[in-house]
Structure formats: C-alpha cells, structure tokens
Design a protein around this motif. Structure first.
Motif, PDB file in Angstrom:
ATOM      1  N   GLY A  50      41.601  56.571  62.227  1.00  0.00           N
ATOM      2  CA  GLY A  50      40.305  57.104  61.816  1.00  0.00           C
ATOM      3  C   GLY A  50      40.320  57.575  60.374  1.00  0.00           C
TER       4      GLY A  50
ATOM      5  N   LYS B  34      39.635  57.040  72.596  1.00  0.00           N
ATOM      6  CA  LYS B  34      38.472  56.369  72.023  1.00  0.00           C
ATOM      7  C   LYS B  34      38.834  55.824  70.648  1.00  0.00           C
ATOM      8  CE  LYS B  34      36.083  60.013  74.126  1.00  0.00           C
ATOM      9  NZ  LYS B  34      36.611  61.286  73.645  1.00  0.00           N
ATOM     10  N   LEU B  35      38.331  54.648  70.364  1.00  0.00           N
ATOM     11  CA  LEU B  35      38.601  54.060  69.057  1.00  0.00           C
ATOM     12  C   LEU B  35      37.726  54.719  68.009  1.00  0.00           C
ATOM     13  CD1 LEU B  35      38.760  50.242  69.848  1.00  0.00           C
ATOM     14  CD2 LEU B  35      40.635  51.684  69.068  1.00  0.00           C
ATOM     15  N   PRO B  36      38.322  55.134  66.886  1.00  0.00           N
ATOM     16  CA  PRO B  36      37.487  55.723  65.827  1.00  0.00           C
ATOM     17  C   PRO B  36      36.572  54.662  65.214  1.00  0.00           C
ATOM     18  CG  PRO B  36      39.841  56.058  65.417  1.00  0.00           C
ATOM     19  CD  PRO B  36      39.732  55.091  66.547  1.00  0.00           C
TER      20      PRO B  36
ATOM     21  N   THR C 125      37.267  50.902  63.395  1.00  0.00           N
ATOM     22  CA  THR C 125      38.567  50.342  63.771  1.00  0.00           C
ATOM     23  C   THR C 125      38.403  49.478  65.024  1.00  0.00           C
ATOM     24  OG1 THR C 125      39.217  52.110  65.291  1.00  0.00           O
ATOM     25  CG2 THR C 125      39.706  52.466  62.971  1.00  0.00           C
ATOM     26  N   THR C 126      39.364  48.585  65.239  1.00  0.00           N
ATOM     27  CA  THR C 126      39.344  47.773  66.459  1.00  0.00           C
ATOM     28  C   THR C 126      40.700  47.879  67.139  1.00  0.00           C
ATOM     29  OG1 THR C 126      40.032  45.837  65.193  1.00  0.00           O
ATOM     30  CG2 THR C 126      37.671  46.086  65.592  1.00  0.00           C
ATOM     31  N   GLU C 127      40.714  47.506  68.414  1.00  0.00           N
ATOM     32  CA  GLU C 127      41.964  47.578  69.140  1.00  0.00           C
ATOM     33  C   GLU C 127      42.764  46.299  68.980  1.00  0.00           C
ATOM     34  OE1 GLU C 127      41.621  48.208  73.382  1.00  0.00           O
ATOM     35  OE2 GLU C 127      43.789  48.433  73.605  1.00  0.00           O
ATOM     36  N   ILE C 128      44.094  46.416  69.045  1.00  0.00           N
ATOM     37  CA  ILE C 128      44.945  45.226  69.072  1.00  0.00           C
ATOM     38  C   ILE C 128      45.848  45.345  70.295  1.00  0.00           C
ATOM     39  CG2 ILE C 128      46.638  46.255  67.448  1.00  0.00           C
ATOM     40  CD1 ILE C 128      47.114  43.333  66.424  1.00  0.00           C
ATOM     41  N   LYS C 129      46.019  44.226  71.003  1.00  0.00           N
ATOM     42  CA  LYS C 129      46.834  44.232  72.214  1.00  0.00           C
ATOM     43  C   LYS C 129      48.251  43.748  71.914  1.00  0.00           C
ATOM     44  CE  LYS C 129      44.262  45.532  75.715  1.00  0.00           C
ATOM     45  NZ  LYS C 129      44.624  46.794  76.396  1.00  0.00           N
ATOM     46  N   THR C 130      49.131  43.935  72.883  1.00  0.00           N
ATOM     47  CA  THR C 130      50.558  43.654  72.672  1.00  0.00           C
ATOM     48  C   THR C 130      50.837  42.216  72.204  1.00  0.00           C
ATOM     49  OG1 THR C 130      50.959  45.200  74.462  1.00  0.00           O
ATOM     50  CG2 THR C 130      52.846  43.963  73.670  1.00  0.00           C
TER      51      THR C 130
ATOM     52  N   VAL D 283      47.840  48.799  61.048  1.00  0.00           N
ATOM     53  CA  VAL D 283      47.857  49.012  62.494  1.00  0.00           C
ATOM     54  C   VAL D 283      48.575  50.328  62.784  1.00  0.00           C
ATOM     55  CG1 VAL D 283      48.583  48.140  64.742  1.00  0.00           C
ATOM     56  CG2 VAL D 283      47.888  46.522  62.965  1.00  0.00           C
ATOM     57  N   THR D 284      47.961  51.160  63.590  1.00  0.00           N
ATOM     58  CA  THR D 284      48.609  52.413  63.972  1.00  0.00           C
ATOM     59  C   THR D 284      48.976  52.345  65.454  1.00  0.00           C
ATOM     60  OG1 THR D 284      46.568  53.515  64.652  1.00  0.00           O
ATOM     61  CG2 THR D 284      47.178  53.704  62.341  1.00  0.00           C
TER      62      THR D 284
ATOM     63  N   SER E 263      47.618  57.930  67.384  1.00  0.00           N
ATOM     64  CA  SER E 263      47.389  56.699  66.628  1.00  0.00           C
ATOM     65  C   SER E 263      45.931  56.609  66.196  1.00  0.00           C
ATOM     66  CB  SER E 263      47.758  55.482  67.470  1.00  0.00           C
ATOM     67  OG  SER E 263      47.058  55.518  68.702  1.00  0.00           O
ATOM     68  N   THR E 264      45.027  57.075  67.064  1.00  0.00           N
ATOM     69  CA  THR E 264      43.606  56.973  66.736  1.00  0.00           C
ATOM     70  C   THR E 264      43.242  57.907  65.580  1.00  0.00           C
ATOM     71  OG1 THR E 264      43.186  58.556  68.499  1.00  0.00           O
ATOM     72  CG2 THR E 264      42.820  56.258  69.014  1.00  0.00           C
TER      73      THR E 264
ATOM     74  N   ASP F  93      47.904  50.641  73.353  1.00  0.00           N
ATOM     75  CA  ASP F  93      48.912  50.617  74.417  1.00  0.00           C
ATOM     76  C   ASP F  93      50.255  51.131  73.912  1.00  0.00           C
ATOM     77  OD1 ASP F  93      47.049  49.678  76.204  1.00  0.00           O
ATOM     78  OD2 ASP F  93      47.475  47.584  75.765  1.00  0.00           O
TER      79      ASP F  93
ATOM     80  N   VAL G   1      41.426  48.090  59.785  1.00  0.00           N
ATOM     81  CA  VAL G   1      42.268  49.046  60.497  1.00  0.00           C
ATOM     82  C   VAL G   1      42.200  48.778  62.000  1.00  0.00           C
ATOM     83  CG1 VAL G   1      42.780  51.482  60.907  1.00  0.00           C
ATOM     84  CG2 VAL G   1      41.747  50.767  58.736  1.00  0.00           C
ATOM     85  N   ARG G   2      43.349  48.657  62.611  1.00  0.00           N
ATOM     86  CA  ARG G   2      43.385  48.402  64.047  1.00  0.00           C
ATOM     87  C   ARG G   2      44.316  49.397  64.738  1.00  0.00           C
ATOM     88  NH1 ARG G   2      43.592  42.117  65.282  1.00  0.00           N
ATOM     89  NH2 ARG G   2      42.484  42.916  67.093  1.00  0.00           N
ATOM     90  N   VAL G   3      44.025  49.635  65.999  1.00  0.00           N
ATOM     91  CA  VAL G   3      44.833  50.593  66.742  1.00  0.00           C
ATOM     92  C   VAL G   3      45.534  49.875  67.889  1.00  0.00           C
ATOM     93  CG1 VAL G   3      44.871  52.799  67.958  1.00  0.00           C
ATOM     94  CG2 VAL G   3      43.103  52.362  66.235  1.00  0.00           C
ATOM     95  N   PHE G   4      46.830  50.014  67.940  1.00  0.00           N
ATOM     96  CA  PHE G   4      47.592  49.454  69.047  1.00  0.00           C
ATOM     97  C   PHE G   4      47.661  50.546  70.111  1.00  0.00           C
ATOM     98  CE2 PHE G   4      52.082  48.011  70.435  1.00  0.00           C
ATOM     99  CZ  PHE G   4      51.553  47.261  71.464  1.00  0.00           C
TER     100      PHE G   4
END
Lengths: 247, 191
Positions: free
Chosen positions: A7, B117-119, B122-127, B184-185, A2-3, A22, A17-20
């Motif tokens: 990226g 690691k987050l590229p 980008t930011t993280e999103i939680k459930t 979101v990926t 996903s990262t 979990d 752009v956000r990464v889920f």
C-alpha cells in the motif's frame, strides 16, 4: 504486513505493485526453495550441513559446518533433531535442492539453503575454515520465554526445588493413567474455571504430553495473574508412577 | 412485524460494518464511523478476531490473541463437533471466531479465516505465477515484509528485507527509481 508495504509503495506512485498474499508458507508448500541470510549462516542456532565430499569440506568450508555428504544424508537424519533449523550448501545446485526436499519430506520444517552454494558464500566474502571436518551434529534448542529446561523440570519432579507445583493439564483420562508424584491435575479446558485451586505463591511447572497444551495453559494462567509459570516442551509419557521424556 | 424488524437489526448493523471494513472510501468515512462503531461494540460480544496462538485437538481448545498493542489479550475458546471451520484456526494465522457462552465459557460456533484486503492500486499474485516471474527475466523487487529475524532464517530467492516499521520510515529511499518496476511484497501468509 505485506499489504501494508504494498500500500505504501502504491501511494508513492509505483504502478506495478503486487502482493503475494499466500506468502512464504505457500511458496514452500509448493516445493520452492528458500534461502538463509549470511548472518544466520554464520551465527544462527542452526545445523549447517556441508553436502560435498568430506575431502572437499576439509579443503575449505563454512565455519561450524558439519560434513554430511549428500549420499550419507538419509542415514544421518536420525542424528539431526527434528526441531533444528537446518541450512545446507554444496557446490551443486541440484544436490542442494534434493537435500532440501529430502529433509522437508522427513519432517524438518525449517530448512534453507546458502544462496549460490559454497561458491556463492566465498564470492560474497563469507569466511571459511580448513582442516579435519566435524561430523557430529551438536544442536541444542534455545528455550522459549516461559519454558523450563527438561533437566530443571526433572529436579522439580524429584523434589529438589522448594515451593513448586507441577500442574498436569492433560485430560482427566490421560491423567488417570499416570502422572508425576504430587502433581495437580486440571485439564487445559478447565483452567479458566478452576485456577483458584492453584496456589499463587508457588512456582508452577505446567506439562502435558508435548508442550502445546502446557504453553496455552501457562499463558492462560499468566493472564489470570499468576507470575511464576513455566511450561515443559517435551514428549512426555507417564504410566503409573513411571515417566520418560523425549525431545 | 415490528418485532421481526428488531430481530434483523443486528444483522443490518453487521452488514454495515462489513461493508465499511472492505470498502475504504475517503469521503464517507466520517459519516460511516458512528454506526460502524456501534455495530463493532455489539459484535465484540460474540466474536474474537485475531491471531491464533495455540490449538489443542485433545483439549478441543483454541487460544487467540485479540486486540492490539497493550490491549492485546489471549482468549481461550472451546470447540466441539458442531463448530464449523475448525481447520481454519491454525497457529500463526488470523481467524475470526464466532462463539456463544455456555456454562460460563466461550464455545466456538463458526471459525473463518481472516482474509487480508488488497490495498488500492495493487493486485494479487499467486504462487505459480510468482515462481514463473522469479525464474524469468522480468526485473522485480521482491520485498519480505516480515520482521528481519524471520527473513534471516529463510526467505524467498532474491528477496530483500523491508519490515513494516522500516517501510513506514524510509520506503521511498529503498524502492527503485523507475516507478513501473514490478514490486512484489510478501510475508508469512494471510494475516
């Protein structure tokens, strides 16, 4: 994974752009729904369940679907192999969500819905069939690479196949309480140091009590240069010279 | 005094490696490469990093795939009551297993999850937020980055399948025109 994709998107100038991180396992664990794609519903090795009343299913359903009205689902679960991937659909979103939850609670790990239920399927151009419904669940697990079918393993036990060796990788205690005739017992954690005891010119059939250790041992043996190694995935109980299998 | 310094040397090298791994700054990369490589070699002797492919509580063994592509190898490591973080080793998840050799066998001492690691950018999103966004009206492109076969079996609502290989070739054509669209990926958990 996903990262990497995130990226790439960020590099192309996308600003939101956000990464889920979990990921899907956390999504499912939190009680959220997941969906199967059309091709998987049509052709996958699945148990496809029509949750609507049988009469409705007879008037039109997705091909290969087994008719198990939601009210009967709980009673019918014992007929559905626990390892089977299950896809359910209905004409009620609530019913689909309930069935999904019930199945997951019962221990089914691969459960998904048809997106939009039966209406979603037909709207998306999915094919349907009519006529008397099927109520029998017929699902057979496909063997993974390196896995031996139970029937073939039984032939080996009975000595019907030549040049074979059964390798028992349970602990010494477990092996002492019973095992297959003629089996070589080397616990999984000793494979690394004792694989020299296993002849390289024979077909090796590895078992434990479920298949988890057998799979690890067969991978270990392959890395040590053994070529014909197969493992059994089955709940396997041995007492003295008696044994029984369950899926 | 000198001896004590030497004792700390591996630690310093490890610290250098760790900071190199987390902060990816373009300019200093070459300068950092040489010492990092050395540290990596020193570290390789007692750390397995990779995906856990098997775990048996009965045999107290973990198998883990280290290395990539043709060089990928499955290693078997034992654990005991003194091993910390055994729960972090779960089949299908990436782990970092520090071990020591005993009787010619590797024994795990500390097991840690290998965190992604987050590229940059980008930011993280939680459930919980993820669920809110999906239920809400926000325009979103949800990308399932797992192999297509995994997507077919089960995917999140509204997700499209863009496996890494596909993304590397033609991601720009697949993304929306508006560059501020929420993208979101996700994949099969931290890898």
């Amino acid at each position: 994974m996903s990262t990497t994709v995130a990226g790439l998107a960020a590099k192309k100038g996308y600003t939101n752009v956000r990464v889920f991180l979990d990921g899907q396992p956390a999504w499912i664990k939190d009680g959220n729904l997941v969906y199967a794609s059309k091709g998987f519903v049509a052709k996958g090795n699945i148990v496809l369940i029509d949750l609507r009343a049988s009469k409705k299913a007879a008037e039109g359903r997705i091909a290969r679907a087994v008719s198990i009205p939601y009210d009967a689902l709980e009673d019918r679960m014992e007929d559905i192999p626990v390892k089977a991937p299950i896809v359910v659909y209905s004409d009620s979103a609530e019913e689909m969500a309930d069935a999904y939850e019930d199945l997951r609670d019962e221990g089914y790990k691969k459960v998904a819905l048809v997106s939009g239920g039966f209406a979603g399927w037909t709207k998306g151009g999915g094919e349907t069939v009519t006529g008397p419904v099927d109520t029998e669940v017929n699902w057979v697990r496909k063997l993974a690479k390196g896995e031996v079918a139970q029937d073939d393993f039984i032939k080996v036990i009975k000595g019907e196949v030549t040049d074979t060796i059964i390798l028992d990788v349970r602990t010494a205690d477990e092996a002492a309480s019973g095992g297959f005739p003629g089996a070589v017992a080397i616990p999984l954690d000793e494979i690394g140091s004792r694989h020299g005891e296993i002849p390289k010119d024979k077909k090796i059939f590895v078992h434990c009590t479920t298949g988890a250790r057998a799979e690890m041992a067969s991978k270990e043996l392959k890395s040590k240069g053994f070529k014909d190694v197969f493992y059994l995935v089955a709940n396997c109980e041995c007492e003295g010279d008696k044994w029984k299998f369950e899926d | 005094m000198r001896k004590q310094m030497l004792k700390f040397l591996p630690l310093c090298l490890m610290a250098a490696l760790l900071s190199y791994g987390c902060v990816q700054t373009g300019g200093t990369e070459d300068a950092a490469k040489a010492p990092a490589k050395k540290a990596e070699q020193a570290q390789k002797e007692n750390v397995y990093k990779g995906k856990v492919t098997g775990k048996s509580n009965k045999a107290k063994s973990i198998s883990i795939v280290v290395g990539k592509g043709d060089k990928a190898k499955t290693m078997m490591v034992k654990f005991d009551d003194k091993t910390t973080g055994v729960d972090h080793a779960a089949v299908g998840h990436a782990s970092i297993i520090a071990y020591e050799m005993r009787d010619g066998q590797p024994w795990a001492t500390v097991i840690k999850p290998k965190l992604a690691k987050l590229p940059k950018g980008t930011t993280e999103i939680k459930t919980a937020e993820m669920a809110e966004v999906i239920a809400g009206d926000t325009k979103i492109m949800l990308i399932d980055a797992r192999p297509a076969g995994r997507y077919k079996g089960a995917h999140m609502p509204g997700a499209v399948s863009i496996p890494v290989g596909v993304a590397k070739k033609n991601l720009p054509e697949l993304l929306p025109k508006e560059k501020d669209t929420l993208i979101v990926t996700y994949c099969g958990g931290p890898t």
